[in-house]
Motif scaffolding. Structure first.
Motif, PDB file in Angstrom:
ATOM      1  N   VAL A 120       0.868  -1.181   0.000  1.00  0.00           N
ATOM      2  CA  VAL A 120       0.000   0.000   0.000  1.00  0.00           C
ATOM      3  C   VAL A 120       0.899   1.223   0.000  1.00  0.00           C
ATOM      4  O   VAL A 120       1.850   1.312   0.784  1.00  0.00           O
ATOM      5  CB  VAL A 120      -0.926   0.047   1.232  1.00  0.00           C
ATOM      6  N   VAL A 121       0.605   2.163  -0.897  1.00  0.00           N
ATOM      7  CA  VAL A 121       1.359   3.405  -0.945  1.00  0.00           C
ATOM      8  C   VAL A 121       0.466   4.540  -0.462  1.00  0.00           C
ATOM      9  O   VAL A 121      -0.724   4.589  -0.778  1.00  0.00           O
ATOM     10  CB  VAL A 121       1.902   3.681  -2.366  1.00  0.00           C
ATOM     11  N   TYR A 122       1.040   5.418   0.340  1.00  0.00           N
ATOM     12  CA  TYR A 122       0.371   6.627   0.817  1.00  0.00           C
ATOM     13  C   TYR A 122       1.180   7.838   0.360  1.00  0.00           C
ATOM     14  O   TYR A 122       2.423   7.795   0.354  1.00  0.00           O
ATOM     15  CB  TYR A 122       0.310   6.666   2.346  1.00  0.00           C
ATOM     16  N   THR A 123       0.483   8.899  -0.002  1.00  0.00           N
ATOM     17  CA  THR A 123       1.153  10.171  -0.246  1.00  0.00           C
ATOM     18  C   THR A 123       0.546  11.219   0.676  1.00  0.00           C
ATOM     19  O   THR A 123      -0.666  11.284   0.851  1.00  0.00           O
ATOM     20  CB  THR A 123       1.008  10.626  -1.712  1.00  0.00           C
ATOM     21  N   PHE A 124       1.428  12.011   1.274  1.00  0.00           N
ATOM     22  CA  PHE A 124       1.034  13.067   2.206  1.00  0.00           C
ATOM     23  C   PHE A 124       1.583  14.393   1.688  1.00  0.00           C
ATOM     24  O   PHE A 124       2.790  14.511   1.444  1.00  0.00           O
ATOM     25  CB  PHE A 124       1.606  12.806   3.606  1.00  0.00           C
ATOM     26  N   ALA A 125       0.726  15.366   1.533  1.00  0.00           N
ATOM     27  CA  ALA A 125       1.147  16.661   1.007  1.00  0.00           C
ATOM     28  C   ALA A 125       2.162  17.325   1.929  1.00  0.00           C
ATOM     29  O   ALA A 125       1.988  17.338   3.156  1.00  0.00           O
ATOM     30  CB  ALA A 125      -0.062  17.578   0.822  1.00  0.00           C
ATOM     31  N   ASP A 126       3.225  17.857   1.317  1.00  0.00           N
ATOM     32  CA  ASP A 126       4.176  18.657   2.086  1.00  0.00           C
ATOM     33  C   ASP A 126       3.472  19.871   2.679  1.00  0.00           C
ATOM     34  O   ASP A 126       2.489  20.369   2.113  1.00  0.00           O
ATOM     35  CB  ASP A 126       5.314  19.144   1.187  1.00  0.00           C
ATOM     36  N   GLN A 127       4.013  20.346   3.788  1.00  0.00           N
ATOM     37  CA  GLN A 127       3.492  21.559   4.403  1.00  0.00           C
ATOM     38  C   GLN A 127       4.656  22.507   4.652  1.00  0.00           C
ATOM     39  O   GLN A 127       5.087  22.699   5.793  1.00  0.00           O
ATOM     40  CB  GLN A 127       2.741  21.223   5.697  1.00  0.00           C
ATOM     41  N   PRO A 128       5.212  23.056   3.567  1.00  0.00           N
ATOM     42  CA  PRO A 128       6.415  23.886   3.694  1.00  0.00           C
ATOM     43  C   PRO A 128       6.206  25.082   4.602  1.00  0.00           C
ATOM     44  O   PRO A 128       5.158  25.723   4.572  1.00  0.00           O
ATOM     45  CB  PRO A 128       6.693  24.327   2.246  1.00  0.00           C
ATOM     46  N   GLY A 129       7.223  25.349   5.395  1.00  0.00           N
ATOM     47  CA  GLY A 129       7.175  26.501   6.280  1.00  0.00           C
ATOM     48  C   GLY A 129       6.523  26.242   7.611  1.00  0.00           C
ATOM     49  O   GLY A 129       6.645  27.049   8.527  1.00  0.00           O
ATOM     50  N   SER A 130       5.822  25.103   7.743  1.00  0.00           N
ATOM     51  CA  SER A 130       5.153  24.833   9.013  1.00  0.00           C
ATOM     52  C   SER A 130       5.571  23.495   9.609  1.00  0.00           C
ATOM     53  O   SER A 130       5.905  23.409  10.786  1.00  0.00           O
ATOM     54  CB  SER A 130       3.629  24.863   8.822  1.00  0.00           C
ATOM     55  N   GLU A 169       9.424  16.730  -5.284  1.00  0.00           N
ATOM     56  CA  GLU A 169       7.996  16.430  -5.317  1.00  0.00           C
ATOM     57  C   GLU A 169       7.299  17.087  -4.119  1.00  0.00           C
ATOM     58  O   GLU A 169       7.891  17.232  -3.053  1.00  0.00           O
ATOM     59  CB  GLU A 169       7.749  14.921  -5.283  1.00  0.00           C
ATOM     60  N   PRO A 170       6.013  17.455  -4.268  1.00  0.00           N
ATOM     61  CA  PRO A 170       5.299  18.174  -3.197  1.00  0.00           C
ATOM     62  C   PRO A 170       4.629  17.242  -2.187  1.00  0.00           C
ATOM     63  O   PRO A 170       3.641  17.623  -1.566  1.00  0.00           O
ATOM     64  CB  PRO A 170       4.254  18.975  -3.978  1.00  0.00           C
ATOM     65  N   PHE A 171       5.157  16.039  -2.028  1.00  0.00           N
ATOM     66  CA  PHE A 171       4.553  15.096  -1.100  1.00  0.00           C
ATOM     67  C   PHE A 171       5.619  14.170  -0.523  1.00  0.00           C
ATOM     68  O   PHE A 171       6.712  14.019  -1.073  1.00  0.00           O
ATOM     69  CB  PHE A 171       3.453  14.267  -1.788  1.00  0.00           C
ATOM     70  N   VAL A 172       5.267  13.574   0.617  1.00  0.00           N
ATOM     71  CA  VAL A 172       6.086  12.537   1.239  1.00  0.00           C
ATOM     72  C   VAL A 172       5.395  11.199   0.979  1.00  0.00           C
ATOM     73  O   VAL A 172       4.174  11.083   1.114  1.00  0.00           O
ATOM     74  CB  VAL A 172       6.249  12.769   2.753  1.00  0.00           C
ATOM     75  N   LEU A 173       6.183  10.219   0.614  1.00  0.00           N
ATOM     76  CA  LEU A 173       5.671   8.905   0.252  1.00  0.00           C
ATOM     77  C   LEU A 173       5.917   7.910   1.382  1.00  0.00           C
ATOM     78  O   LEU A 173       7.015   7.852   1.936  1.00  0.00           O
ATOM     79  CB  LEU A 173       6.390   8.428  -1.006  1.00  0.00           C
ATOM     80  N   VAL A 174       4.891   7.150   1.725  1.00  0.00           N
ATOM     81  CA  VAL A 174       5.031   6.040   2.664  1.00  0.00           C
ATOM     82  C   VAL A 174       4.570   4.779   1.944  1.00  0.00           C
ATOM     83  O   VAL A 174       3.444   4.710   1.454  1.00  0.00           O
ATOM     84  CB  VAL A 174       4.197   6.240   3.940  1.00  0.00           C
ATOM     85  N   LEU A 175       5.452   3.792   1.874  1.00  0.00           N
ATOM     86  CA  LEU A 175       5.122   2.522   1.234  1.00  0.00           C
ATOM     87  C   LEU A 175       5.176   1.408   2.265  1.00  0.00           C
ATOM     88  O   LEU A 175       6.191   1.231   2.942  1.00  0.00           O
ATOM     89  CB  LEU A 175       6.103   2.214   0.105  1.00  0.00           C
ATOM     90  N   LEU A 176       4.083   0.666   2.394  1.00  0.00           N
ATOM     91  CA  LEU A 176       4.034  -0.495   3.269  1.00  0.00           C
ATOM     92  C   LEU A 176       4.082  -1.735   2.392  1.00  0.00           C
ATOM     93  O   LEU A 176       3.125  -2.024   1.660  1.00  0.00           O
ATOM     94  CB  LEU A 176       2.745  -0.507   4.101  1.00  0.00           C
TER      95      LEU A 176
END
Length: 200
Positions: A120-130, A169-176
């Motif tokens: 399962v792959v998840y993508t989480f949007a970056d939150q630059p500056g915070s 890329e504008p996201f962080v990837l988590v792969l299980l």
């Protein structure tokens, strides 16, 4: 004579991101799987790898925790990397799913060449500056256990978990990956970890 305080529980083992004197062997971060509370213990005290789920008894001589007893419950492993290597197709498709839904996070099941589900792959949007989500995954500020618990409802652990922060890329990837030493996990290690896992 006052007895030494003792505590215990089930924890997820993480690499400590604190600056410590490596001449002392370094330290592990134990993240309580129920509360998310962190505890730092000397690395030589615990025979484990990052990502392992462990049951630990701690003693607190002079206020500093030491591991008295430990047992690895699940040999799931975690790896973390920042990279410029191109991401795989499912990662980009998952990110498009999030954008189309107007969400900051999306998930997608991955499949092997035989058509069988293998992760399962998840993508989480970056939150630059915070917030630096990659660092929050690394230091337990954003625990991965909820994702693992959801997966364990349908697939038996141990798993292999990869957290990948692509610098462009504008996201962080988590792969299980469903199989800790399966083909998917091996391919990801070869692609993003120069042919070897960062873990012992």
């Amino acid at each position: 004579m006052t007895a030494t305080p003792t505590t215990g529980g089930v924890y997820r083992v993480l690499e400590s991101t604190r600056e410590v004197d490596e001449r002392d062997g370094g330290e592990w971060l134990l993240l309580d799987v129920e509360t998310g509370d962190p505890t730092y213990v000397p690395r030589p005290d615990l025979d484990a790898a990052a990502g392992n789920r462990v049951r630990v008894t701690l003693v607190w001589p002079e206020g500093d925790p030491r591991v008295e007893e430990s047992e690895v419950l699940t040999d799931t492993r975690f790896s973390f990397v920042r990279t410029r290597e191109p991401l795989f197709q499912d990662a980009h498709a998952c990110w498009r799913d999030a954008q189309e839904a107007g969400e900051a996070m999306a998930s997608r099941v991955t499949h092997g060449t035989d058509g069988e589900a293998n992760g399962v792959v998840y993508t989480f949007a970056d939150q630059p500056g915070s917030r630096d989500l990659y660092e929050e995954f690394r230091d337990g500020g954003k625990p991965l256990d909820p994702l693992l618990a959801r997966l364990a409802e349908s697939v038996d652990p141990p798993f292999e978990v990869f957290v990948v922060d692509h610098t462009d890329e504008p996201f962080v990837l988590v792969l299980l990956a469903f199989e800790r030493d399966g083909l998917l996990a091996g391919t990801v290690r070869e692609t993003y970890f120069d042919g070897h896992s960062l873990l012992p």
